[in-house]
Design a protein around this motif. Structure first.
Motif, PDB file in Angstrom:
ATOM      1  N   VAL A 262       0.745  -1.095  -0.216  1.00  8.99           N
ATOM      2  CA  VAL A 262       0.192   0.171  -0.017  1.00  8.99           C
ATOM      3  C   VAL A 262       1.042   1.307  -0.189  1.00  8.99           C
ATOM      4  CG1 VAL A 262      -1.977  -1.045   1.076  1.00  8.99           C
ATOM      5  CG2 VAL A 262      -0.346  -0.143   2.406  1.00  8.99           C
ATOM      6  N   SER A 263       0.354   2.273  -0.851  1.00  9.78           N
ATOM      7  CA  SER A 263       1.228   3.471  -0.836  1.00  9.78           C
ATOM      8  C   SER A 263       1.065   4.436   0.216  1.00  9.78           C
ATOM      9  CB  SER A 263       1.229   4.053  -2.351  1.00  9.78           C
ATOM     10  OG  SER A 263      -0.186   4.392  -2.553  1.00  9.78           O
ATOM     11  N   ASP A 264      -0.224   4.421   0.891  1.00 10.61           N
ATOM     12  CA  ASP A 264      -0.629   5.256   1.807  1.00 10.61           C
ATOM     13  C   ASP A 264      -1.155   4.890   3.010  1.00 10.61           C
ATOM     14  OD1 ASP A 264      -0.207   7.847   0.080  1.00 10.61           O
ATOM     15  OD2 ASP A 264      -1.867   7.227  -1.048  1.00 10.61           O
ATOM     16  N   PHE A 265      -0.548   4.866   4.223  1.00 12.18           N
ATOM     17  CA  PHE A 265      -1.022   4.076   5.508  1.00 12.18           C
ATOM     18  C   PHE A 265      -0.613   5.033   6.462  1.00 12.18           C
ATOM     19  CE2 PHE A 265       2.991   2.200   4.669  1.00 12.18           C
ATOM     20  CZ  PHE A 265       3.544   2.188   6.102  1.00 12.18           C
ATOM     21  N   ALA A 266      -1.484   4.823   7.693  1.00 13.69           N
ATOM     22  CA  ALA A 266      -1.140   5.228   8.872  1.00 13.69           C
ATOM     23  C   ALA A 266      -0.842   4.252   9.840  1.00 13.69           C
ATOM     24  CB  ALA A 266      -2.322   6.104   9.895  1.00 13.69           C
ATOM     25  N   ASN A 267       0.461   4.162  10.575  1.00 14.01           N
ATOM     26  CA  ASN A 267       0.918   3.164  11.085  1.00 14.01           C
ATOM     27  C   ASN A 267       0.803   3.508  12.862  1.00 14.01           C
ATOM     28  OD1 ASN A 267       2.663   0.506  11.045  1.00 14.01           O
ATOM     29  ND2 ASN A 267       3.732   1.483  12.484  1.00 14.01           N
ATOM     30  N   VAL A 268       0.019   2.685  13.420  1.00 19.95           N
ATOM     31  CA  VAL A 268      -0.119   2.751  14.922  1.00 19.95           C
ATOM     32  C   VAL A 268       0.619   1.646  15.612  1.00 19.95           C
ATOM     33  CG1 VAL A 268      -1.625   2.410  16.849  1.00 19.95           C
ATOM     34  CG2 VAL A 268      -2.385   3.522  14.858  1.00 19.95           C
ATOM     35  N   PHE A 269       1.523   1.789  16.377  1.00 20.33           N
ATOM     36  CA  PHE A 269       2.390   0.885  17.351  1.00 20.33           C
ATOM     37  C   PHE A 269       2.227   1.026  18.657  1.00 20.33           C
ATOM     38  CE2 PHE A 269       5.993  -0.967  19.339  1.00 20.33           C
ATOM     39  CZ  PHE A 269       6.288  -2.147  18.314  1.00 20.33           C
TER      40      PHE A 269
ATOM     41  N   ALA B 249      -8.248  10.735  11.688  1.00 21.06           N
ATOM     42  CA  ALA B 249      -6.908  10.764  10.781  1.00 21.06           C
ATOM     43  C   ALA B 249      -7.315  10.757   9.383  1.00 21.06           C
ATOM     44  CB  ALA B 249      -6.003   9.870  11.277  1.00 21.06           C
ATOM     45  N   CYS B 250      -8.364   9.943   9.004  1.00 19.15           N
ATOM     46  CA  CYS B 250      -8.960   9.878   7.585  1.00 19.15           C
ATOM     47  C   CYS B 250      -9.781  11.171   7.378  1.00 19.15           C
ATOM     48  CB  CYS B 250      -9.677   8.509   7.514  1.00 19.15           C
ATOM     49  SG  CYS B 250      -8.824   7.082   7.354  1.00 19.15           S
ATOM     50  N   ALA B 251     -10.077  11.730   8.308  1.00 20.65           N
ATOM     51  CA  ALA B 251     -10.756  12.982   7.779  1.00 20.65           C
ATOM     52  C   ALA B 251      -9.664  13.970   7.184  1.00 20.65           C
ATOM     53  CB  ALA B 251     -11.458  13.625   9.168  1.00 20.65           C
ATOM     54  N   VAL B 252      -8.315  13.936   7.646  1.00 16.30           N
ATOM     55  CA  VAL B 252      -7.446  14.712   6.913  1.00 16.30           C
ATOM     56  C   VAL B 252      -6.636  14.452   5.959  1.00 16.30           C
ATOM     57  CG1 VAL B 252      -5.346  16.020   7.673  1.00 16.30           C
ATOM     58  CG2 VAL B 252      -7.293  15.693   9.444  1.00 16.30           C
ATOM     59  N   VAL B 253      -6.341  13.146   6.151  1.00 14.72           N
ATOM     60  CA  VAL B 253      -5.503  12.571   4.895  1.00 14.72           C
ATOM     61  C   VAL B 253      -6.496  11.252   4.552  1.00 14.72           C
ATOM     62  CG1 VAL B 253      -3.624  11.110   4.362  1.00 14.72           C
ATOM     63  CG2 VAL B 253      -3.313  13.210   5.716  1.00 14.72           C
ATOM     64  N   ASP B 254      -6.794  10.710   3.268  1.00 16.33           N
ATOM     65  CA  ASP B 254      -7.315   9.844   2.622  1.00 16.33           C
ATOM     66  C   ASP B 254      -6.400   8.440   2.834  1.00 16.33           C
ATOM     67  OD1 ASP B 254      -9.247   8.114   1.660  1.00 16.33           O
ATOM     68  OD2 ASP B 254      -9.024   8.673  -0.421  1.00 16.33           O
ATOM     69  N   PHE B 255      -6.014   8.114   3.787  1.00 16.07           N
ATOM     70  CA  PHE B 255      -5.157   6.974   4.016  1.00 16.07           C
ATOM     71  C   PHE B 255      -6.081   5.612   3.614  1.00 16.07           C
ATOM     72  CE2 PHE B 255      -3.619   9.468   7.805  1.00 16.07           C
ATOM     73  CZ  PHE B 255      -2.376   9.393   7.294  1.00 16.07           C
ATOM     74  N   GLN B 256      -5.279   4.793   2.921  1.00 10.83           N
ATOM     75  CA  GLN B 256      -5.681   3.480   2.231  1.00 10.83           C
ATOM     76  C   GLN B 256      -6.018   2.481   3.216  1.00 10.83           C
ATOM     77  OE1 GLN B 256      -2.953   2.113  -0.914  1.00 10.83           O
ATOM     78  NE2 GLN B 256      -4.144   0.136  -1.178  1.00 10.83           N
ATOM     79  N   ALA B 257      -4.866   2.617   4.396  1.00 11.85           N
ATOM     80  CA  ALA B 257      -4.935   1.576   5.287  1.00 11.85           C
ATOM     81  C   ALA B 257      -4.425   1.991   6.666  1.00 11.85           C
ATOM     82  CB  ALA B 257      -4.112   0.327   4.870  1.00 11.85           C
ATOM     83  N   LEU B 258      -5.140   1.374   7.699  1.00  7.38           N
ATOM     84  CA  LEU B 258      -4.426   1.571   8.937  1.00  7.38           C
ATOM     85  C   LEU B 258      -3.680   0.315   9.465  1.00  7.38           C
ATOM     86  CD1 LEU B 258      -4.309   2.968  11.900  1.00  7.38           C
ATOM     87  CD2 LEU B 258      -6.614   1.740  12.350  1.00  7.38           C
ATOM     88  N   VAL B 259      -2.403   0.587   9.595  1.00  6.98           N
ATOM     89  CA  VAL B 259      -1.582  -0.780   9.864  1.00  6.98           C
ATOM     90  C   VAL B 259      -1.289  -0.872  11.442  1.00  6.98           C
ATOM     91  CG1 VAL B 259       0.528  -1.837   9.425  1.00  6.98           C
ATOM     92  CG2 VAL B 259      -0.627  -0.599   7.583  1.00  6.98           C
ATOM     93  N   ILE B 260      -1.508  -1.931  12.034  1.00  7.48           N
ATOM     94  CA  ILE B 260      -1.486  -1.910  13.510  1.00  7.48           C
ATOM     95  C   ILE B 260      -0.171  -2.779  13.752  1.00  7.48           C
ATOM     96  CG2 ILE B 260      -2.641  -2.657  15.733  1.00  7.48           C
ATOM     97  CD1 ILE B 260      -5.228  -1.803  14.436  1.00  7.48           C
ATOM     98  N   ASP B 261       0.644  -2.609  14.708  1.00  5.97           N
ATOM     99  CA  ASP B 261       1.675  -3.525  15.285  1.00  5.97           C
ATOM    100  C   ASP B 261       1.845  -3.060  16.769  1.00  5.97           C
ATOM    101  OD1 ASP B 261       3.467  -5.345  15.212  1.00  5.97           O
ATOM    102  OD2 ASP B 261       4.773  -4.431  13.541  1.00  5.97           O
ATOM    103  N   GLY B 262       2.756  -3.698  17.375  1.00  5.77           N
ATOM    104  CA  GLY B 262       2.868  -3.511  18.782  1.00  5.77           C
ATOM    105  C   GLY B 262       3.977  -4.371  19.635  1.00  5.77           C
ATOM    106  N   ALA B 263       4.272  -4.234  20.711  1.00  7.35           N
ATOM    107  CA  ALA B 263       5.130  -4.709  21.522  1.00  7.35           C
ATOM    108  C   ALA B 263       4.473  -6.040  22.301  1.00  7.35           C
ATOM    109  CB  ALA B 263       5.845  -4.005  22.343  1.00  7.35           C
ATOM    110  N   PHE B 264       3.543  -6.887  21.374  1.00  8.97           N
ATOM    111  CA  PHE B 264       3.044  -8.082  22.043  1.00  8.97           C
ATOM    112  C   PHE B 264       2.993  -9.070  21.074  1.00  8.97           C
ATOM    113  CE2 PHE B 264      -0.684  -4.662  20.406  1.00  8.97           C
ATOM    114  CZ  PHE B 264      -0.310  -4.850  19.120  1.00  8.97           C
ATOM    115  N   PRO B 265       2.512 -10.388  21.591  1.00 11.00           N
ATOM    116  CA  PRO B 265       2.577 -11.609  20.856  1.00 11.00           C
ATOM    117  C   PRO B 265       1.594 -11.367  19.612  1.00 11.00           C
ATOM    118  CG  PRO B 265       2.132 -11.887  23.177  1.00 11.00           C
ATOM    119  CD  PRO B 265       1.989 -10.490  22.781  1.00 11.00           C
ATOM    120  N   GLU B 266       1.983 -12.088  18.474  1.00 10.52           N
ATOM    121  CA  GLU B 266       1.087 -12.002  17.396  1.00 10.52           C
ATOM    122  C   GLU B 266      -0.216 -12.366  17.466  1.00 10.52           C
ATOM    123  OE1 GLU B 266       2.993 -14.023  13.997  1.00 10.52           O
ATOM    124  OE2 GLU B 266       4.897 -13.034  14.091  1.00 10.52           O
TER     125      GLU B 266
END
Length: 391
Positions: free
Chosen positions: A218-225, A321-338
């Motif tokens: 994906v070319s546009d995404f917001a990443n939450v960690f 966030a998508c009200a400001v930038v038309d993100f294609q995806a929200l990608v979620i990661d973190g310091a936790f088990p898969e």
């Protein structure tokens, strides 16, 4: 992203005096798409076959590329794919957190060669610098002599406000005034000659996902960690955006409604310190959350309400966030088990689908591919990309 998008964004130039740009361009294309023959590279980035042939020979001679097996079965001469040589460059990446620090040693192709972790109650500069010094010596001891000569730098990532956090974060966000005025570049130079790159933790996690994870799709995404304290980053048009003050994408500062009905920040409503506090209140060993390999099954009874609370807050923040930038995806990661990440992603999807969007197109909610040490990987990528690739 296909070759056409890459070509339209980064065209090569046949003029003299641009060797560095064209070499970075070729390396970047191969790094992203894998081993490619010269004819395919020339077609994708609009350089002559002769220019590409010269660049490939030079990069192979310099140790950045390796020849693959000839591809037969087509009319004409068999094509010879060229791929990234993992030993072409090696870097270290250090993630400094409020609960743990992680050190990785990474190859040019993004492969983590070795890693270690340090856990603590309080992250003091001297403790972290001692850990880094000993870790570099230990991890580099596993390298062959020729690999040692390819060490190119140290990337360090930490929260921009590690020395200060909100008062609600009474577990993970205590004040650490020792970090005020601490010049990490100068301190590291006391024991290492390698150049040091600094990057904030949210941007580092986003870089890791851009270079080695969902950024290839994906070319546009917001990443939450979700770390001890939630952070974030953004990628637009296939590139991570840092901002003029290197603070872009601080999604944790977005305002959301808490489960108590109060306006608060995303970081105060969806960070791991909240789960850690609940575990401590239940009289359980919260330190076990951070031990590797991670196993959160003992906390299952407390995990479900934390996931529900986090999903509600993240979904609200995604809408804002998508009200400001038309993100294609929200990608979620973190310091936790898969498995925990997978559960959270499902809950965020469900919660976001139930929200009133008021004409806003919701993003796809995706699991990240990088994992719990994304911030350390992103830090290790900083010196490599600054020297060899186009970011």
């Amino acid at each position: 992203m296909d070759g056409g998008e890459f070509s339209s964004q980064r065209l090569g130039v046949n003029h003299t005096g641009v060797r560095a740009h064209n070499e970075r361009l070729v390396l970047s294309l191969i790094h992203r798409d894998g081993a490619l023959p010269g004819a395919e590279i020339a077609k994708r980035i609009d350089l002559s076959a002769q220019t590409i042939s010269t660049i490939l020979r030079r990069l192979e001679t310099d140790g950045f590329l390796l020849r693959g097996k000839p591809q037969r079965g087509r009319v004409g001469k068999p094509s010879l794919p060229m791929g990234i040589n993992p030993d072409g460059a090696i870097s270290f990446g250090l993630k400094i957190g409020r609960r743990t620090s992680d050190l990785v040693m990474m190859a040019l192709d993004g492969q983590v060669l070795a890693q270690s972790q340090c856990t603590y109650e309080r992250p003091t500069p001297q403790l972290i610098l001692d850990y880094l010094k000993e870790g570099i010596a230990s991890l580099s001891g596993e390298l062959r002599p020729e690999q040692v000569g390819r060490l190119c730098g140290i990337g360090i990532t930490a929260p921009l406000d590690l020395w200060r956090a909100t008062e609600s974060c009474d577990i993970a966000g205590r004040h650490f005034p020792e970090w005020l005025g601490c010049d990490l570049v100068e301190r590291v130079a006391e024991f290492s000659k390698l150049p040091v790159s600094l990057i904030n933790d949210g941007t580092a996690a986003c870089c890791a996902e851009q270079y080695y994870g969902r950024g290839r799709e994906v070319s546009d995404f917001a990443n939450v960690f979700l770390g001890s304290y939630l952070t974030g980053g953004i990628s637009l048009n296939g590139a991570v955006v840092e901002g003029n003050r290197h603070n872009a994408g601080m999604l944790g500062a977005l305002r959301v409604m808490s489960i108590e009905g109060q306006r608060t920040t995303l970081a105060d409503e969806a960070s791991i310190f909240l789960l850690e506090a609940a575990i401590r209140d239940a009289g359980m060993d919260a330190a076990g959350m951070w031990r590797m390999p991670q196993d959160w099954t003992p906390y299952q009874s407390l995990l479900e309400p934390w996931l529900d609370r986090s999903a509600k807050a993240i979904a609200q923040a995604a809408r804002e966030a998508c009200a400001v930038v038309d993100f294609q995806a929200l990608v979620i990661d973190g310091a936790f088990p898969e498995p925990v990440r997978a559960q959270l992603v499902v809950k965020v999807r469900e919660t976001l689908a139930a929200l009133e969007m008021n004409g806003i197109l919701p993003p796809d909610v995706l699991e990240a591919k990088t994992g719990h040490n994304a911030r350390a990987i992103g830090a290790a990528a900083a010196p490599i990309f600054s020297l060899y690739f186009l970011s």
